[in-house]
Design a protein around this motif. Structure first.
Motif, PDB file in Angstrom:
ATOM      1  N   LYS A 151       0.830  -1.237   0.357  1.00 42.33           N
ATOM      2  CA  LYS A 151       0.319  -0.206   0.361  1.00 42.33           C
ATOM      3  C   LYS A 151       0.418   1.177  -0.033  1.00 42.33           C
ATOM      4  CE  LYS A 151      -3.309   2.493   2.532  1.00 42.33           C
ATOM      5  NZ  LYS A 151      -4.403   2.008   3.868  1.00 42.33           N
ATOM      6  N   VAL A 152       2.035   1.623   0.365  1.00 37.26           N
ATOM      7  CA  VAL A 152       2.730   2.415   1.291  1.00 37.26           C
ATOM      8  C   VAL A 152       3.798   2.242  -0.193  1.00 37.26           C
ATOM      9  CG1 VAL A 152       5.142   3.436   1.959  1.00 37.26           C
ATOM     10  CG2 VAL A 152       2.723   2.584   4.009  1.00 37.26           C
ATOM     11  N   PHE A 153       4.041   1.833  -1.036  1.00 29.05           N
ATOM     12  CA  PHE A 153       4.655   0.990  -2.233  1.00 29.05           C
ATOM     13  C   PHE A 153       3.793   1.943  -3.247  1.00 29.05           C
ATOM     14  CE2 PHE A 153       5.975  -0.277  -6.848  1.00 29.05           C
ATOM     15  CZ  PHE A 153       6.932  -0.350  -6.395  1.00 29.05           C
ATOM     16  N   ASP A 154       2.607   1.683  -3.035  1.00 26.11           N
ATOM     17  CA  ASP A 154       1.643   2.419  -4.682  1.00 26.11           C
ATOM     18  C   ASP A 154       1.647   4.184  -4.075  1.00 26.11           C
ATOM     19  OD1 ASP A 154       1.683  -0.386  -5.851  1.00 26.11           O
ATOM     20  OD2 ASP A 154      -0.683  -0.158  -4.634  1.00 26.11           O
ATOM     21  N   GLU A 155       1.367   4.211  -2.699  1.00 24.71           N
ATOM     22  CA  GLU A 155       1.302   5.263  -2.599  1.00 24.71           C
ATOM     23  C   GLU A 155       2.318   6.647  -2.919  1.00 24.71           C
ATOM     24  OE1 GLU A 155      -0.914   8.599   1.515  1.00 24.71           O
ATOM     25  OE2 GLU A 155      -1.242   6.082   1.383  1.00 24.71           O
ATOM     26  N   ILE A 180      16.903   9.147  -5.764  1.00 29.23           N
ATOM     27  CA  ILE A 180      16.783   7.960  -5.991  1.00 29.23           C
ATOM     28  C   ILE A 180      15.873   8.328  -6.875  1.00 29.23           C
ATOM     29  CG2 ILE A 180      15.938   5.538  -5.482  1.00 29.23           C
ATOM     30  CD1 ILE A 180      18.348   5.926  -4.405  1.00 29.23           C
ATOM     31  N   SER A 181      15.782   7.845  -8.542  1.00 31.41           N
ATOM     32  CA  SER A 181      14.821   7.707  -9.659  1.00 31.41           C
ATOM     33  C   SER A 181      13.613   7.116  -9.707  1.00 31.41           C
ATOM     34  CB  SER A 181      15.181   7.011 -10.732  1.00 31.41           C
ATOM     35  OG  SER A 181      15.313   5.888 -10.585  1.00 31.41           O
ATOM     36  N   THR A 182      11.955   6.845  -9.417  1.00 35.32           N
ATOM     37  CA  THR A 182      11.561   6.090  -9.523  1.00 35.32           C
ATOM     38  C   THR A 182      11.703   5.015  -9.835  1.00 35.32           C
ATOM     39  OG1 THR A 182      10.289   7.306 -10.931  1.00 35.32           O
ATOM     40  CG2 THR A 182      10.034   7.741  -9.481  1.00 35.32           C
ATOM     41  N   ASP A 183      11.902   4.625 -11.309  1.00 35.37           N
ATOM     42  CA  ASP A 183      12.625   3.661 -11.782  1.00 35.37           C
ATOM     43  C   ASP A 183      12.985   2.859 -10.850  1.00 35.37           C
ATOM     44  OD1 ASP A 183      11.579   3.843 -14.507  1.00 35.37           O
ATOM     45  OD2 ASP A 183      12.527   4.636 -14.793  1.00 35.37           O
ATOM     46  N   LYS A 184      14.316   3.212  -9.937  1.00 39.18           N
ATOM     47  CA  LYS A 184      15.219   2.267  -9.334  1.00 39.18           C
ATOM     48  C   LYS A 184      14.569   1.589  -8.236  1.00 39.18           C
ATOM     49  CE  LYS A 184      19.892   2.311  -6.506  1.00 39.18           C
ATOM     50  NZ  LYS A 184      20.458   2.159  -6.707  1.00 39.18           N
ATOM     51  N   LYS A 206      10.178   1.865  -8.602  1.00 39.54           N
ATOM     52  CA  LYS A 206      10.122  -0.121  -9.204  1.00 39.54           C
ATOM     53  C   LYS A 206      11.148  -0.883  -8.775  1.00 39.54           C
ATOM     54  CE  LYS A 206       7.279   3.782 -12.163  1.00 39.54           C
ATOM     55  NZ  LYS A 206       7.265   3.655 -13.317  1.00 39.54           N
ATOM     56  N   SER A 207      12.042  -1.135  -8.926  1.00 33.25           N
ATOM     57  CA  SER A 207      12.911  -2.738  -9.436  1.00 33.25           C
ATOM     58  C   SER A 207      12.504  -3.096  -8.451  1.00 33.25           C
ATOM     59  CB  SER A 207      14.312  -2.172  -9.217  1.00 33.25           C
ATOM     60  OG  SER A 207      14.534  -1.480  -8.566  1.00 33.25           O
ATOM     61  N   LEU A 208      12.166  -2.457  -7.264  1.00 30.31           N
ATOM     62  CA  LEU A 208      11.929  -3.329  -5.502  1.00 30.31           C
ATOM     63  C   LEU A 208      10.566  -4.148  -5.744  1.00 30.31           C
ATOM     64  CD1 LEU A 208      13.027  -0.851  -3.015  1.00 30.31           C
ATOM     65  CD2 LEU A 208      14.404  -2.316  -3.872  1.00 30.31           C
ATOM     66  N   ASN A 209       9.936  -3.688  -6.831  1.00 24.47           N
ATOM     67  CA  ASN A 209       8.581  -4.709  -6.697  1.00 24.47           C
ATOM     68  C   ASN A 209       8.429  -6.448  -7.549  1.00 24.47           C
ATOM     69  OD1 ASN A 209       5.901  -5.784  -7.353  1.00 24.47           O
ATOM     70  ND2 ASN A 209       5.371  -4.197  -8.493  1.00 24.47           N
ATOM     71  N   GLN A 210       9.313  -7.234  -7.007  1.00 30.18           N
ATOM     72  CA  GLN A 210      10.075  -8.455  -7.203  1.00 30.18           C
ATOM     73  C   GLN A 210       9.021  -9.786  -6.641  1.00 30.18           C
ATOM     74  OE1 GLN A 210      14.213  -8.963  -7.340  1.00 30.18           O
ATOM     75  NE2 GLN A 210      14.315  -6.270  -7.129  1.00 30.18           N
ATOM     76  N   TYR A 211       9.188 -10.375  -7.396  1.00 33.57           N
ATOM     77  CA  TYR A 211       8.502 -11.796  -7.310  1.00 33.57           C
ATOM     78  C   TYR A 211       9.352 -12.484  -6.186  1.00 33.57           C
ATOM     79  CZ  TYR A 211       5.876 -15.789  -6.422  1.00 33.57           C
ATOM     80  OH  TYR A 211       5.123 -17.179  -6.319  1.00 33.57           O
ATOM     81  N   GLU A 269      17.133 -12.910  -0.491  1.00 37.85           N
ATOM     82  CA  GLU A 269      18.043 -11.869  -0.552  1.00 37.85           C
ATOM     83  C   GLU A 269      18.343 -11.220  -1.248  1.00 37.85           C
ATOM     84  OE1 GLU A 269      22.520 -13.491   1.114  1.00 37.85           O
ATOM     85  OE2 GLU A 269      21.310 -14.366   0.222  1.00 37.85           O
ATOM     86  N   ASP A 270      17.642 -12.015  -2.949  1.00 30.78           N
ATOM     87  CA  ASP A 270      18.057 -10.346  -4.008  1.00 30.78           C
ATOM     88  C   ASP A 270      17.899  -9.282  -3.675  1.00 30.78           C
ATOM     89  OD1 ASP A 270      19.981 -12.642  -5.000  1.00 30.78           O
ATOM     90  OD2 ASP A 270      18.044 -12.808  -6.029  1.00 30.78           O
ATOM     91  N   VAL A 271      16.122  -9.180  -2.863  1.00 24.97           N
ATOM     92  CA  VAL A 271      15.692  -8.466  -2.350  1.00 24.97           C
ATOM     93  C   VAL A 271      15.903  -7.434  -1.851  1.00 24.97           C
ATOM     94  CG1 VAL A 271      13.133  -7.425  -2.282  1.00 24.97           C
ATOM     95  CG2 VAL A 271      13.825  -9.369  -3.768  1.00 24.97           C
ATOM     96  N   VAL A 272      16.170  -7.526  -0.394  1.00 26.39           N
ATOM     97  CA  VAL A 272      17.122  -6.958   0.203  1.00 26.39           C
ATOM     98  C   VAL A 272      18.667  -6.698  -0.087  1.00 26.39           C
ATOM     99  CG1 VAL A 272      18.027  -7.247   2.619  1.00 26.39           C
ATOM    100  CG2 VAL A 272      16.219  -8.388   2.500  1.00 26.39           C
ATOM    101  N   ASN A 273      18.939  -7.299  -0.699  1.00 24.33           N
ATOM    102  CA  ASN A 273      20.399  -6.187  -0.897  1.00 24.33           C
ATOM    103  C   ASN A 273      19.974  -5.261  -1.558  1.00 24.33           C
ATOM    104  OD1 ASN A 273      22.614  -8.631  -0.009  1.00 24.33           O
ATOM    105  ND2 ASN A 273      22.072  -9.639  -2.149  1.00 24.33           N
ATOM    106  N   ASP A 274      18.437  -5.301  -3.062  1.00 23.64           N
ATOM    107  CA  ASP A 274      18.774  -4.138  -4.038  1.00 23.64           C
ATOM    108  C   ASP A 274      17.902  -3.323  -3.030  1.00 23.64           C
ATOM    109  OD1 ASP A 274      18.821  -5.248  -5.726  1.00 23.64           O
ATOM    110  OD2 ASP A 274      17.131  -5.914  -6.333  1.00 23.64           O
ATOM    111  N   VAL A 275      17.446  -3.327  -1.410  1.00 23.72           N
ATOM    112  CA  VAL A 275      17.107  -3.207  -0.604  1.00 23.72           C
ATOM    113  C   VAL A 275      17.453  -1.854  -0.053  1.00 23.72           C
ATOM    114  CG1 VAL A 275      15.897  -1.933   1.412  1.00 23.72           C
ATOM    115  CG2 VAL A 275      14.293  -3.625  -0.853  1.00 23.72           C
ATOM    116  N   MET A 276      18.902  -2.616   0.086  1.00 25.69           N
ATOM    117  CA  MET A 276      20.307  -1.802   1.473  1.00 25.69           C
ATOM    118  C   MET A 276      20.793  -1.085  -0.012  1.00 25.69           C
ATOM    119  SD  MET A 276      19.896  -2.697   4.384  1.00 25.69           S
ATOM    120  CE  MET A 276      21.954  -2.189   4.823  1.00 25.69           C
TER     121      MET A 276
END
Length: 391
Positions: A333-337, A350-354, A356-361, A369-376
């Motif tokens: 919900k927060v991501f979309d907002e 940080i760009s919106t494209d970068k 948006k790259s957090l929206n992974q499965y 771990e891949d997602v968390v690495n991108d988050v960090m």
């Protein structure tokens, strides 16, 4: 905020002076384009500004590019800037000398000539004061004399330092020089992470989905690996899991957990995870505000109501928020907002494209771990922007 000063000899209309100005312009443009907070005396010293205060400010600067030329080494103004820089104990790591071809500092004869020059300047000013100003308690000339005496006392050390320090000549390899400077700044930023704190908020019960559990575990590990401090609300679920993994890594680093982990909980309650430091607050709004008071950035994992409120209060307090969108719930919900109301400056540009790259499965611990690495990666960029850049 960290600043980069450029100390050089300006107000020189000669051919060498024009080339020197062009080089400083090029360095300035490259650093400003990367959003570094750059200060040049040519631009700073407008009407009403104190030259003396500015020279002392350069000395206190976090980083200084010293463009050393023949004129610089014989300029009272420039050399006093250099003396102020040298008064700070860690100046060797903060100064990046650029040695121009007309600066004769690499031979014994050249060094001796500059030392001799400042000895002569000292003798001249001392003689002038003794013969013409001896009957006056104070004059501006006494200030000049003190500066010249101080320069003479430091000129040998200064020349030895700049001639011995390995530095890339930007006139010959410009990109390598800029990389050398910015790499040093990023290394300093890494050290400063230990002073920054991350609040993790999320699903507050033990029956959490696998993707939330995997992300919370990896977050705890990565926050510790990057040497940040951790803030939690002391709940079960995400708070517990992230604190548990964080504590394991802190133990491996042989650090005191009470120095790195803080739980902020209402009076009369205890955090579910037993370890770290506990700070008590009043129930209600203070549970959020006191957590945020300690925090430089917030990461959201899942959540079913209270996590969204964390976002609202963080937004109110101008604290960056990173929701791990693929953990769903409040984080989604927060991501979309946030995408609808994007605040580029708050998010360290940080760009919106970068983002948006957090929206992974996420389907296992490895993809989590891949997602968390991108988050960090984004966390580090935002923190870097907050403490190092002109934002």
């Amino acid at each position: 905020m960290n600043q980069i000063y450029i100390s050089y000899a300006w107000k020189d209309n000669s051919e060498l002076g024009s080339k020197r100005e062009e080089l400083v312009d090029k360095i300035s443009e490259a650093l400003i384009s990367e959003r570094y907070n750059l200060i040049r005396d040519r631009n700073y010293l407008t009407l009403g500004k104190s030259i003396h205060n500015f020279m002392q400010e350069i000395g206190r600067g976090n980083y200084v590019i010293v463009v050393v030329s023949e004129k610089y080494l014989r300029s009272e103004y420039c050399m006093f800037e250099a003396v102020e820089i040298m008064k700070h104990k860690d100046y060797e790591q903060k100064v990046f000398p650029v040695i121009l071809e007309d600066a004769n500092i690499y031979t014994k004869e050249g060094k001796s000539e500059y030392i001799k020059y400042w000895k002569q300047q000292r003798e001249k000013i001392e003689k002038l004061i003794a013969s013409e100003l001896s009957d006056r308690e104070y004059s501006a000339m006494h200030d000049v004399a003190e500066k010249i005496i101080e320069i003479y006392g430091k000129v040998d050390e200064l020349i030895s330092f700049i001639s011995d320090k390995l530095s890339i000549d930007p006139s010959k390899n410009f990109n390598a020089f800029i990389n050398q400077l910015t790499d040093a700044i990023r290394n300093d930023a890494a050290k400063l992470r230990s002073q920054k704190s991350i609040l993790v908020a999320g699903t507050g019960n033990f029956n959490i989905p696998d993707e939330v559990n995997w992300c919370a575990q990896k977050l705890g590990e990565k926050i510790a690996e990057y040497n940040y401090n951790l803030i939690t609300g002391g709940w079960q679920g995400v708070d517990y899991v992230v604190a548990d993994k964080f504590a394991e890594k802190i133990a491996q680093k042989n650090l005191r957990l009470t120095d790195k982990l803080t739980h902020v909980v209402p009076r009369g309650k205890q955090p579910v995870f037993k370890g770290g430091k506990v700070e008590y607050t009043e129930s209600g709004i203070n549970e959020w505000l006191d957590c945020l008071r300690h925090s430089d950035l917030v990461i959201l994992v899942g959540g079913v109501g209270g996590t969204y409120e964390t976002y609202l209060y963080a937004k109110q307090e101008k604290i960056p928020v990173i929701p791990i969108v693929c953990t769903n719930g409040d984080a989604k919900k927060v991501f979309d907002e946030m995408l609808v109301n994007w605040d580029s400056k708050l998010m360290g540009n940080i760009s919106t494209d970068k983002f948006k790259s957090l929206n992974q499965y996420i389907n296992d611990a490895s993809t989590a771990e891949d997602v968390v690495n991108d988050v960090m990666d984004i966390v580090n960029e935002i923190i870097f922007a907050k403490i190092m850049l002109n934002l």
